[in-house]
Design an enzyme around this catalytic site. Structure first.
Site, PDB file in Angstrom:
ATOM      1  N   GLU A 198      -8.445  -6.762  59.803  1.00 17.52           N
ATOM      2  CA  GLU A 198      -7.043  -6.870  59.587  1.00 17.52           C
ATOM      3  C   GLU A 198      -6.806  -7.878  58.130  1.00 17.52           C
ATOM      4  O   GLU A 198      -7.474  -8.965  58.116  1.00 17.52           O
ATOM      5  CB  GLU A 198      -6.236  -7.671  60.705  1.00 17.52           C
ATOM      6  CG  GLU A 198      -4.715  -7.715  60.364  1.00 17.52           C
ATOM      7  CD  GLU A 198      -3.814  -8.455  61.216  1.00 17.52           C
ATOM      8  OE1 GLU A 198      -4.473  -8.695  62.460  1.00 17.52           O
ATOM      9  OE2 GLU A 198      -2.748  -8.705  60.971  1.00 17.52           O
TER      10      GLU A 198
ATOM     11  N   GLU B 174      -7.110 -14.093  55.946  1.00 19.18           N
ATOM     12  CA  GLU B 174      -5.853 -14.544  55.623  1.00 19.18           C
ATOM     13  C   GLU B 174      -6.135 -15.754  54.435  1.00 19.18           C
ATOM     14  O   GLU B 174      -7.078 -16.391  54.439  1.00 19.18           O
ATOM     15  CB  GLU B 174      -5.288 -15.231  56.687  1.00 19.18           C
ATOM     16  CG  GLU B 174      -4.073 -15.975  56.575  1.00 19.18           C
ATOM     17  CD  GLU B 174      -2.935 -15.111  55.900  1.00 19.18           C
ATOM     18  OE1 GLU B 174      -2.328 -15.526  54.757  1.00 19.18           O
ATOM     19  OE2 GLU B 174      -2.455 -14.137  56.373  1.00 19.18           O
TER      20      GLU B 174
ATOM     21  N   ASP C  83      -8.672 -13.741  49.879  1.00 18.80           N
ATOM     22  CA  ASP C  83      -8.295 -12.846  49.536  1.00 18.80           C
ATOM     23  C   ASP C  83      -8.873 -11.624  50.165  1.00 18.80           C
ATOM     24  O   ASP C  83     -10.171 -11.191  49.938  1.00 18.80           O
ATOM     25  CB  ASP C  83      -8.422 -12.481  47.913  1.00 18.80           C
ATOM     26  CG  ASP C  83      -7.378 -11.256  47.366  1.00 18.80           C
ATOM     27  OD1 ASP C  83      -7.301 -10.189  48.143  1.00 18.80           O
ATOM     28  OD2 ASP C  83      -6.894 -11.664  46.049  1.00 18.80           O
TER      29      ASP C  83
ATOM     30  N   ASP D  33       3.424  -8.484  52.617  1.00 18.58           N
ATOM     31  CA  ASP D  33       4.560  -9.101  51.777  1.00 18.58           C
ATOM     32  C   ASP D  33       5.235  -7.838  51.143  1.00 18.58           C
ATOM     33  O   ASP D  33       4.692  -7.088  50.357  1.00 18.58           O
ATOM     34  CB  ASP D  33       3.906  -9.900  50.793  1.00 18.58           C
ATOM     35  CG  ASP D  33       3.600 -11.196  51.323  1.00 18.58           C
ATOM     36  OD1 ASP D  33       4.189 -11.925  52.095  1.00 18.58           O
ATOM     37  OD2 ASP D  33       2.413 -11.414  51.489  1.00 18.58           O
TER      38      ASP D  33
ATOM     39  N   LYS E   3      11.304  -6.095  44.627  1.00 21.89           N
ATOM     40  CA  LYS E   3      11.894  -5.909  43.504  1.00 21.89           C
ATOM     41  C   LYS E   3      11.008  -4.785  42.736  1.00 21.89           C
ATOM     42  O   LYS E   3       9.917  -5.073  42.883  1.00 21.89           O
ATOM     43  CB  LYS E   3      12.195  -6.979  42.470  1.00 21.89           C
ATOM     44  CG  LYS E   3      13.479  -7.809  43.033  1.00 21.89           C
ATOM     45  CD  LYS E   3      13.322  -9.073  42.064  1.00 21.89           C
ATOM     46  CE  LYS E   3      14.535 -10.038  42.259  1.00 21.89           C
ATOM     47  NZ  LYS E   3      14.430 -11.115  41.491  1.00 21.89           N
TER      48      LYS E   3
ATOM     49  N   ASP F 291       8.287  -2.851  57.759  1.00 19.79           N
ATOM     50  CA  ASP F 291       9.574  -2.635  58.151  1.00 19.79           C
ATOM     51  C   ASP F 291      10.426  -2.521  57.051  1.00 19.79           C
ATOM     52  O   ASP F 291      11.769  -2.576  56.916  1.00 19.79           O
ATOM     53  CB  ASP F 291      10.116  -4.047  58.901  1.00 19.79           C
ATOM     54  CG  ASP F 291       9.919  -5.079  58.041  1.00 19.79           C
ATOM     55  OD1 ASP F 291       8.753  -5.429  57.585  1.00 19.79           O
ATOM     56  OD2 ASP F 291      10.702  -6.014  58.055  1.00 19.79           O
TER      57      ASP F 291
HETATM   58  C1  LIG Z   1       4.590 -10.992  55.652  1.00 19.04           C
HETATM   59  S1  LIG Z   1       3.117 -11.608  56.253  1.00 19.04           S
HETATM   60  C2  LIG Z   1       2.617 -10.836  57.675  1.00 19.04           C
HETATM   61  C3  LIG Z   1       1.831 -11.498  58.762  1.00 19.04           C
HETATM   62  C4  LIG Z   1       1.250 -10.707  59.763  1.00 19.04           C
HETATM   63  N1  LIG Z   1       0.304  -9.470  59.676  1.00 19.04           N
HETATM   64  C5  LIG Z   1       2.460 -10.513  60.735  1.00 19.04           C
HETATM   65  O1  LIG Z   1       2.727  -9.376  60.801  1.00 19.04           O
HETATM   66  O2  LIG Z   1       2.853 -11.450  61.336  1.00 19.04           O
HETATM   67  C6  LIG Z   1       1.707 -11.184  55.109  1.00 19.04           C
HETATM   68  C7  LIG Z   1       0.632 -12.136  55.124  1.00 19.04           C
HETATM   69  O3  LIG Z   1      -0.379 -11.500  54.036  1.00 19.04           O
HETATM   70  C8  LIG Z   1      -1.078 -12.574  53.417  1.00 19.04           C
HETATM   71  N2  LIG Z   1      -1.730 -12.076  52.527  1.00 19.04           N
HETATM   72  C9  LIG Z   1      -1.023 -11.604  51.491  1.00 19.04           C
HETATM   73  N3  LIG Z   1      -1.988 -11.029  50.315  1.00 19.04           N
HETATM   74  C10 LIG Z   1      -3.150 -11.446  51.179  1.00 19.04           C
HETATM   75  C11 LIG Z   1      -4.533 -11.017  50.694  1.00 19.04           C
HETATM   76  N4  LIG Z   1      -4.664 -10.386  49.480  1.00 19.04           N
HETATM   77  N5  LIG Z   1      -5.557 -11.520  51.397  1.00 19.04           N
HETATM   78  C12 LIG Z   1      -5.463 -11.941  52.488  1.00 19.04           C
HETATM   79  N6  LIG Z   1      -4.044 -12.106  52.921  1.00 19.04           N
HETATM   80  C13 LIG Z   1      -2.948 -11.735  52.236  1.00 19.04           C
HETATM   81  C14 LIG Z   1       0.046 -13.564  53.322  1.00 19.04           C
HETATM   82  O4  LIG Z   1      -0.637 -14.946  53.118  1.00 19.04           O
HETATM   83  C15 LIG Z   1       0.960 -13.488  54.599  1.00 19.04           C
HETATM   84  O5  LIG Z   1       0.353 -14.414  55.746  1.00 19.04           O
END
Ligand SMILES: C[S@@+](CC[C@H](N)C(=O)[O-])C[C@H]1O[C@@H](n2cnc3c(N)ncnc32)[C@H](O)[C@@H]1O
Length: 243
Positions: A50, A75, A102, A126, A130, A162
């Protein structure tokens, strides 16, 4: 992801909230026993990855419910990793490892042999709503290509969002990814794409109702709950590796 020396475009905005350097160092020390190792990937069990696990509790719940499979969570947000670490320390399970970097690099750093991963999930990425920020979205053709290489034949990619424009962009990108076959329900949903230009008010668009069925192994995530409170439903998009 680029293989050049340029820094990849960040896909998220925050790396930690209200954590001192000492707390961050303590977290990194605590994570050591749970870090991904090559042996974990070669243990002979099906592997799920994941990307962007947030607080990691949905990943933990899936791993606990399915001991026959190995689970890897990526994460970069330290507060999320701290929540998962606390859970693992209080209730250890053997089939979960963390990649605190990453997640895109997990598919390009040589750790994963091609054609070996059973399932990859990107849940509530995320949204970067925009248009000028769409380049920051984690779903990009090159990322999908590297995930596809890692998947075994019959392996699954799931993207759950969503956010309407994210759903449509994902479907469009998956449709064009070589070696991935969108599930028929996604193709039907693509026909529902509104002809009106997606706008800043895209969160008010009516989405493809066909995409609201969760897989049987689903565990609710924190951002799913946040979206539900805001009145937004998740769409479950999936594709299968064909060759
Ligand atoms: C909107 S949150 C959703 C978290 C989780 N999947 C949930 O549904 O509750 C998106 C997460 O992706 C992580 N994230 C974004 N880009 C990432 C990357 N390139 N590698 C690892 N994590 C990443 C962010 O730090 C954030 O915690």
């Amino acid at each position: 992801m680029s293989t050049s020396n340029h820094r990849p475009i960040p896909t998220t905005g925050r790396l930690a909230t209200r954590m001192t350097r000492a707390e961050q160092a303590e977290l990194h020390a605590g994570l050591q026993p749970w870090l991904l190792t090559p042996g974990f990937l070669q243990a002979g069990k099906p592997v799920e990855i994941e990307l962007g696990i947030g607080n990691g509790l949905a990943l933990y719940a899936r791993a606990k419910a399915n001991p026959a499979m190995n689970f890897i969570g990526s994460e970069i947000y330290l507060n999320g990793l701290r929540t998962l670490l606390t859970q693992l320390e209080n209730h250890p399970i053997p089939n979960l490892r963390i990649y605190p970097e990453d997640g895109r690099t997990l598919f390009t750093n040589g750790l994963i042999a091609p054609g070996t991963i059973a399932r990859t999930l990107i849940l509530f990425p995320d949204p970067w709503p925009k248009t000028s920020h769409h380049k920051r979205r984690i779903i990009q053709p090159e990322v999908l290509a590297s995930i596809t290489t890692a998947l075994k034949t019959g392996g699954e990619l799931w993207v759950v969002t969503d956010w309407p424009s994210y759903a449509y962009n994902t479907i469009a990108n998956l449709f064009q990814t070589k070696g991935l076959q969108l599930a028929p329900v996604n193709l039907a949903a693509a026909d529902c794409k509104p002809s009106a230009r997606l706008s800043e008010r895209e969160d008010t668009l009516v989405g493809p109702q066909l995409l609201t069925v969760a897989p049987e192994w689903w565990q609710p995530t924190k951002y799913q709950q946040k979206a539900a409170i805001a009145g937004r439903n998740p769409w479950f998009i999936n594709a299968i590796k064909t060759v």
